[in-house]
Design a protein around this motif. Structure first.
Motif, mmCIF file in Angstrom:
data_model
loop_
_atom_site.group_PDB
_atom_site.id
_atom_site.type_symbol
_atom_site.label_atom_id
_atom_site.label_comp_id
_atom_site.label_asym_id
_atom_site.label_seq_id
_atom_site.Cartn_x
_atom_site.Cartn_y
_atom_site.Cartn_z
ATOM 1 N N ARG A 46 0.848 -1.187 0.000
ATOM 2 C CA ARG A 46 0.000 0.000 0.000
ATOM 3 C C ARG A 46 0.891 1.247 0.000
ATOM 4 N NH1 ARG A 46 -5.207 1.708 1.372
ATOM 5 N NH2 ARG A 46 -5.221 3.688 2.474
ATOM 6 N N PRO A 47 0.664 2.149 -0.967
ATOM 7 C CA PRO A 47 1.517 3.345 -1.046
ATOM 8 C C PRO A 47 1.235 4.336 0.081
ATOM 9 C CG PRO A 47 -0.209 3.437 -2.699
ATOM 10 C CD PRO A 47 -0.331 2.099 -2.018
ATOM 11 N N GLN A 48 2.232 5.159 0.368
ATOM 12 C CA GLN A 48 2.090 6.232 1.350
ATOM 13 C C GLN A 48 1.109 7.277 0.809
ATOM 14 O OE1 GLN A 48 3.524 6.245 4.379
ATOM 15 N NE2 GLN A 48 4.294 4.209 3.879
ATOM 16 N N PRO A 49 0.559 8.144 1.661
ATOM 17 C CA PRO A 49 -0.426 9.140 1.197
ATOM 18 C C PRO A 49 0.057 10.012 0.034
ATOM 19 C CG PRO A 49 -0.414 9.064 3.583
ATOM 20 C CD PRO A 49 0.713 8.178 3.118
ATOM 21 N N GLU A 50 1.300 10.475 0.057
ATOM 22 C CA GLU A 50 1.792 11.314 -1.044
ATOM 23 C C GLU A 50 1.948 10.500 -2.319
ATOM 24 O OE1 GLU A 50 2.073 14.579 -1.297
ATOM 25 O OE2 GLU A 50 1.366 14.793 0.751
ATOM 26 N N HIS A 51 2.333 9.239 -2.188
ATOM 27 C CA HIS A 51 2.406 8.366 -3.357
ATOM 28 C C HIS A 51 0.999 8.148 -3.925
ATOM 29 C CE1 HIS A 51 6.376 7.186 -1.581
ATOM 30 N NE2 HIS A 51 6.705 7.269 -2.857
ATOM 31 N N GLN A 52 0.016 8.031 -3.056
ATOM 32 C CA GLN A 52 -1.369 7.867 -3.511
ATOM 33 C C GLN A 52 -1.833 9.100 -4.271
ATOM 34 O OE1 GLN A 52 -3.321 6.928 0.221
ATOM 35 N NE2 GLN A 52 -3.397 4.754 -0.300
ATOM 36 N N ARG A 53 -1.450 10.293 -3.810
ATOM 37 C CA ARG A 53 -1.802 11.528 -4.527
ATOM 38 C C ARG A 53 -1.211 11.508 -5.935
ATOM 39 N NH1 ARG A 53 0.178 16.609 -1.891
ATOM 40 N NH2 ARG A 53 -1.011 17.577 -3.566
ATOM 41 N N ILE A 54 0.029 11.056 -6.048
ATOM 42 C CA ILE A 54 0.668 10.961 -7.364
ATOM 43 C C ILE A 54 -0.089 9.971 -8.236
ATOM 44 C CG2 ILE A 54 2.733 10.155 -8.580
ATOM 45 C CD1 ILE A 54 4.383 11.339 -6.263
ATOM 46 N N ALA A 65 6.803 17.393 -15.137
ATOM 47 C CA ALA A 65 6.717 18.812 -14.770
ATOM 48 C C ALA A 65 5.286 19.202 -14.403
ATOM 49 C CB ALA A 65 7.224 19.687 -15.910
ATOM 50 N N GLU A 66 4.322 18.702 -15.169
ATOM 51 C CA GLU A 66 2.924 19.007 -14.879
ATOM 52 C C GLU A 66 2.505 18.396 -13.545
ATOM 53 O OE1 GLU A 66 -1.507 18.574 -16.881
ATOM 54 O OE2 GLU A 66 0.217 17.735 -17.911
ATOM 55 N N LEU A 67 2.960 17.194 -13.276
ATOM 56 C CA LEU A 67 2.644 16.526 -12.018
ATOM 57 C C LEU A 67 3.183 17.323 -10.833
ATOM 58 C CD1 LEU A 67 1.391 13.974 -10.798
ATOM 59 C CD2 LEU A 67 3.594 12.852 -11.110
ATOM 60 N N ALA A 68 4.408 17.807 -10.946
ATOM 61 C CA ALA A 68 4.995 18.622 -9.884
ATOM 62 C C ALA A 68 4.177 19.888 -9.659
ATOM 63 C CB ALA A 68 6.445 18.974 -10.227
ATOM 64 N N ALA A 69 3.736 20.518 -10.742
ATOM 65 C CA ALA A 69 2.925 21.738 -10.620
ATOM 66 C C ALA A 69 1.572 21.430 -9.991
ATOM 67 C CB ALA A 69 2.740 22.389 -11.985
ATOM 68 N N LEU A 70 0.941 20.349 -10.419
ATOM 69 C CA LEU A 70 -0.374 19.986 -9.881
ATOM 70 C C LEU A 70 -0.328 19.680 -8.390
ATOM 71 C CD1 LEU A 70 -1.648 17.665 -12.752
ATOM 72 C CD2 LEU A 70 -2.599 19.905 -12.114
ATOM 73 N N LEU A 71 0.762 19.063 -7.952
ATOM 74 C CA LEU A 71 0.884 18.669 -6.548
ATOM 75 C C LEU A 71 1.629 19.695 -5.708
ATOM 76 C CD1 LEU A 71 1.587 14.870 -7.036
ATOM 77 C CD2 LEU A 71 -0.559 15.978 -6.413
ATOM 78 N N ASP A 72 2.081 20.780 -6.348
ATOM 79 C CA ASP A 72 2.789 21.857 -5.657
ATOM 80 C C ASP A 72 3.990 21.328 -4.871
ATOM 81 O OD1 ASP A 72 3.276 24.499 -4.948
ATOM 82 O OD2 ASP A 72 2.071 24.360 -3.115
ATOM 83 N N LEU A 73 4.784 20.498 -5.551
ATOM 84 C CA LEU A 73 6.003 19.943 -4.955
ATOM 85 C C LEU A 73 7.158 20.181 -5.920
ATOM 86 C CD1 LEU A 73 4.681 16.525 -3.612
ATOM 87 C CD2 LEU A 73 5.554 18.423 -2.236
#
Length: 118
Positions: A46-54, A65-73
């Protein structure tokens, strides 16, 4: 005072990566496309919460790059976390397609001349 930073994040980026500062693989560029594997492998933990967001954002193909922008990381944090997900068999990675056409040298010359006149 609140527990998070100005973006409301409760966990600092270095904690998300377990203190790692370098990715374990070199598979990712800013325009690499990642997609979540559906269904996930049966052996995957089971992935960690931040991995689940990804993984939720990767339900459809998305660029790093879009993923980083969407997740603000930061991109560096996203890449380290994507390495974790790739090694766990939770995502697939598609490198950018190489450009095989030769550039139009006449067009490039006209652009250069136009910029020189500015």
């Amino acid at each position: 005072m609140g527990d998070g930073d100005t973006a409301g994040r409760l966990v600092r980026p270095f904690a998300l990566t377990g203190g790692r500062t370098r990715p374990s693989r070199a598979d990712f560029t800013l325009i690499t496309t990642v997609t979540a594997v559906d269904p996930p492998p049966t052996w995957a933990t089971r992935p960690q919460p931040e991995h689940q967001r990804i993984l939720r954002r990767c339900a459809e193909p998305v660029a790093v790059a879009e993923l980083a922008a969407l997740l603000d990381l930061p991109v560096s944090v996203i890449v380290i976390m994507l390495c974790d997900l790739l090694e766990a068999g939770r995502i697939t990675v598609r490198p950018p397609h190489p450009v095989t056409r030769n550039p139009d040298l006449d067009l490039l010359q006209k652009v250069r001349d136009g910029l020189g006149r500015l």
